[in-house]
Design a protein around this motif. Structure first.
Motif, short mmCIF file in Angstrom:
data_model
loop_
_atom_site.label_atom_id
_atom_site.label_comp_id
_atom_site.label_asym_id
_atom_site.label_seq_id
_atom_site.Cartn_x
_atom_site.Cartn_y
_atom_site.Cartn_z
N PHE A 155 0.84 -1.20 0.00
CA PHE A 155 0.00 0.00 0.00
C PHE A 155 0.87 1.25 0.00
O PHE A 155 0.64 2.19 -0.78
CB PHE A 155 -0.93 0.00 1.22
N VAL A 156 1.87 1.29 0.88
CA VAL A 156 2.74 2.46 0.98
C VAL A 156 3.48 2.70 -0.33
O VAL A 156 3.55 3.84 -0.83
CB VAL A 156 3.74 2.30 2.15
N ARG A 157 4.03 1.64 -0.92
CA ARG A 157 4.79 1.79 -2.16
C ARG A 157 3.89 2.16 -3.34
O ARG A 157 4.38 2.65 -4.36
CB ARG A 157 5.59 0.52 -2.44
N ALA A 158 2.61 1.91 -3.21
CA ALA A 158 1.68 2.31 -4.27
C ALA A 158 1.21 3.75 -4.10
O ALA A 158 0.57 4.31 -5.00
CB ALA A 158 0.47 1.38 -4.27
N GLY A 159 1.52 4.37 -2.95
CA GLY A 159 1.18 5.78 -2.75
C GLY A 159 0.09 6.04 -1.74
O GLY A 159 -0.46 7.15 -1.69
N ALA A 160 -0.21 5.07 -0.88
CA ALA A 160 -1.32 5.22 0.06
C ALA A 160 -1.12 6.36 1.04
O ALA A 160 -2.11 6.90 1.57
CB ALA A 160 -1.53 3.91 0.83
N GLU A 161 0.11 6.77 1.30
CA GLU A 161 0.37 7.84 2.27
C GLU A 161 0.45 9.22 1.62
O GLU A 161 0.68 10.22 2.30
CB GLU A 161 1.66 7.56 3.04
N ARG A 219 -1.94 12.29 -9.33
CA ARG A 219 -0.85 12.19 -10.29
C ARG A 219 -0.31 10.76 -10.35
O ARG A 219 0.01 10.27 -11.43
CB ARG A 219 0.27 13.16 -9.90
N MET A 220 -0.24 10.08 -9.21
CA MET A 220 0.23 8.69 -9.19
C MET A 220 -0.70 7.81 -10.03
O MET A 220 -0.23 6.94 -10.76
CB MET A 220 0.29 8.18 -7.75
N ARG A 221 -1.99 8.06 -9.92
CA ARG A 221 -2.93 7.29 -10.74
C ARG A 221 -2.63 7.47 -12.23
O ARG A 221 -2.57 6.50 -12.99
CB ARG A 221 -4.37 7.74 -10.46
N ALA A 222 -2.43 8.70 -12.64
CA ALA A 222 -2.18 8.99 -14.04
C ALA A 222 -0.88 8.35 -14.51
O ALA A 222 -0.80 7.79 -15.61
CB ALA A 222 -2.14 10.51 -14.27
N VAL A 223 0.15 8.43 -13.67
CA VAL A 223 1.46 7.88 -14.03
C VAL A 223 1.39 6.37 -14.20
O VAL A 223 1.87 5.81 -15.19
CB VAL A 223 2.52 8.27 -12.96
N GLU A 267 -3.63 15.38 -4.12
CA GLU A 267 -3.11 15.81 -5.42
C GLU A 267 -2.04 14.84 -5.92
O GLU A 267 -2.03 14.47 -7.11
CB GLU A 267 -2.53 17.21 -5.30
N ALA A 268 -1.17 14.41 -5.04
CA ALA A 268 -0.11 13.46 -5.43
C ALA A 268 -0.71 12.12 -5.81
O ALA A 268 -0.22 11.44 -6.72
CB ALA A 268 0.89 13.29 -4.29
#
Length: 687
Positions: free
Chosen positions: A150-156, A164-168, A160-161
């Motif tokens: 979860f953390v490495r996928a951007g859960a924290e 952007r992570m979703r788009a990337v 806005e970030a």
């Protein structure tokens, strides 16, 4: 729902249980139009399951959160197991179109789960309290891996970030799919028609393969393709330097041929997006991000190993080039050794030094006998047996199915897909149609090995090179890692281990092929039926480090360029081809050589995240396999029962239930010795 929709749903195999042997997909009943409705339904079902977990009123518990997450998505897992294996092994244009459409949708689905604040809050609460939960070591491992994923996928990240992570990640999924399909198209469409005069000097096995390749494509005569199992032998034995040059240049330009299949721009965008992804997560480079979850831990640790080997390999390759040039001069070729010359003259030097001729060796390496040898080694090490099953549905007529048993009890199903075809991507790999687990009952694995060996004419045995046979053993080592898995949780099953540990079981397994105990039983001449003579076995084993400088430089240069791309802190204006050339010049790439996988077709690294900033993993694992097999040699019995038991318990059957270094020490009794790698490759002497 209309009557037509009801009828279509009833006919779709993905909407009903499978009553086939081992519950394998009923491949013959699946139509191309079944996939999209199945994806829509499976995704909706998984979303509903996730929503139940995220919105429940009960406080987080291991059962209602971690167990529930692990059990969710069964229909989607079943569907993806079928679809993506077919997309790699037998893809037509319709399959590829669905794959392109689904790549961003599946990435979006994964993001919706990984970035769900409600889910992460439940997982985090359990992780914070893990010491007091009273759960088993395997459950602690699952909890820690789930939290870290979860953390490495951007859960924290902030809102806005996260956006952007979703788009990337969605864009990266699209790019990786396109990259792989472009390489496949270049490989599938390029052919070189050969006249009868072009076949002069080629051994019978290669001439037969060239004719078969033409027949497979509906062409007359003989054609050369860009499959490695065709290219490498052609480069080694064709006396026509002009044809070797033409084939080699096409081979290394896969993905760089211009037009719609050119991957150059895809690589540049991929590198830039990976840098952005790493920065969003607080890492300076993508390499730092990827390696944080491996045995190596840091880019510096990787470079330390690669640089140590690189220096030795370059010294050796200089000696090897001189030997090739000397032979070339005696035959009237006074030009410098070019990349398309190396294998040709290396084969001549090998014949001189070791009295080994590929045409003499190949009849002893029949595909069927090598499959039997790989099975027999598994029986002797781990007590498993293999029975051919003709009643199991398969996705292509060339695929073979085997029931795998231990103690008379089935433990899995193994599929072997050995021959090249235009609809199959190049290379060799292991995959799972279904992974082993016990959380949802006793779920047996369905594992596949895929190769690209040249298919022989009807009624003739398929003959392999020694390297081909070693590839077969390598992939079967991966296969056993999946088949022997004995864990509870899907997240920890089989090969779901650190990238620089996953190659250990496969590379270790290669060692048994080169043992006299195996060759003397299974290396049987295709025409005479004679067992390989002991003298020939001795010469083959003595030559195992021949041309090792070349092989090591080919591999290590690819690993170093991979690390260089992913150690960039910015990619503005990046020209991937120029960057590749600059990096090779910086490290001092020897003349007359190219990377084993040039950037535009480096599928390990750019067709997905699997080996990105991770191609070094083969060498990191080679430290383990060299040191690990030495343990068997030290016992005086390469089938030592006690050592094989530990190997099975702590490596092949253990999945990811413990740290990989702990697993290795539990098997070996100590940490690995890096010197074993240099000794294995003949780049250092035994003390």
């Amino acid at each position: 729902m209309t009557q037509h929709s009801q009828t279509a749903t009833a006919a779709n195999p993905f909407f009903r249980p499978w009553t086939t042997p081992f519950g394998i997909a009923p491949f013959g009943e699946i139509a191309i139009d079944d996939y999209r409705p199945a994806f829509d339904s499976a995704l909706a079902e998984h979303r509903a399951e996730i929503e139940v977990i995220a919105t429940q009123a009960e406080a987080p518990s291991f059962a209602n959160t971690i167990d529930a997450l692990e059990k969710a998505g069964h229909a989607l897992d079943r569907l993806c197991g079928v679809f993506f294996n077919i997309a790699s092994s037998d893809a037509d244009e319709a399959i590829q179109a669905i794959q392109r459409d689904m790549a961003p949708i599946l990435a979006q689905h994964g993001n919706a789960i990984s970035l769900d604040v409600r889910l992460f809050a439940r997982v985090k609460a359990l992780h914070d309290a893990r010491a007091s939960l009273g759960i088993s070591p395997e459950q602690i491992r699952v909890l820690e891996k789930t939290y870290k994923n979860f953390v490495r996928a951007g859960a924290e990240l902030g809102d806005e970030a996260k956006q952007r992570m979703r788009a990337v990640t969605e864009r990266l999924a699209t790019l990786g799919t396109q990259f792989a399909q472009n390489v496949l198209k270049d490989e599938a469409t390029w052919t070189l028609q050969l006249a009868e005069a072009d076949l002069e000097g080629l051994p019978d096995y290669l001439v037969s393969a060239l004719h078969q390749a033409a027949s497979d494509r509906g062409l007359d005569g003989a054609v050369m393709t860009l499959g490695r199992s065709m290219v490498e032998p052609f480069l080694a034995v064709s006396p026509r330097r002009d044809l070797r040059e033409k084939v080699f240049k096409a081979w290394v330009r896969r993905g760089e041929m211009g037009g719609a299949t050119d991957n150059t721009a895809i690589v540049a965008e991929t590198v830039a997006l990976r840098i952005e992804r790493a920065r969003l997560l607080g890492y300076p480079t993508f390499a730092a991000f990827k390696l944080d979850d491996t045995m190596a831990k840091t880019p510096d640790a990787v470079r330390s190993l690669l640089d140590r080997v690189w220096v030795r390999a370059k010294d050796r390759v200089g000696e090897e080039r001189e030997a090739l040039a000397e032979v070339a001069r005696t035959e009237g070729m006074n030009d410098k050794i070019e990349p398309w010359d190396w294998r040709f003259y290396a084969e001549k030097v090998r014949q001189q030094r070791h009295a080994l001729d590929e045409a003499e060796l190949k009849p002893y390496f029949q595909l069927d006998r090598m499959i039997a040898a790989a099975f027999d080694v598994a029986t002797r090490l781990f007590g498993v047996t293999f029975e051919r099953r003709h009643d199991v549905p398969v996705y292509h007529p060339d695929v073979r199915a085997y029931q795998v048993s231990r103690g008379g009890k089935p433990i899995g199903l193994f599929l072997g897909d050995y021959f090249a075809r235009p609809t199959k991507r190049s290379g060799a790999w292991m995959s799972a149609f279904r992974s082993q687990e016990k959380l949802s009952g006793e779920v047996l694995p369905i594992i596949v090995n895929v190769m690209n060996f040249a298919k022989p004419p009807e009624g003739k045995p398929a003959l392999l090179s020694f390297d081909d046979a070693r590839t077969l053993f390598h992939e079967f080592g991966h296969g056993l890692h999946g088949l022997l898995s004995d864990v509870t949780y899907p997240l920890l099953s089989g090969t779901s281990v650190a990238r620089d540990f996953v190659e250990f079981p496969s590379q270790l397994y290669e060692h048994w092929l080169a043992r006299p105990e195996v060759l003397s039983r299974f290396a049987v001449h295709a025409e005479t039926g004679a067992v390989m003579p002991l003298g020939l076995i001795d010469r083959l084993i003595a030559a195992r480090n021949f041309n090792q400088g070349f092989a090591t430089v080919e591999y290590t240069s690819s690993a170093l360029v991979d690390m260089a791309f992913h150690s960039l802190e910015g990619a503005e204006g990046l020209d991937p081809i120029a960057f590749e050339h600059q990096e090779l010049a910086r490290i001092g790439m020897p003349d007359g050589m190219v990377m084993r996988h040039r950037t535009p077709h480096f599928a390990h690294v750019f067709s997905g995240d699997g080996y990105s900033a991770g191609y070094y993993s083969y060498m990191w694992s080679e430290v383990l396999d060299a040191d690990g097999f030495a343990a068997f040699e030290e016992t005086g019995d390469v089938f030592d029962t006690a050592l094989a038991q530990r190997l099975g318990d702590f490596v092949y059957s253990a999945g990811n239930i413990r740290d990989p270094l702990e697993a290795y020490i539990a098997f070996r009794g100590r940490e690995p010795d890096p010197q074993a790698l240099l000794i294995k490759r003949g780049l250092a002497k035994v003390a």
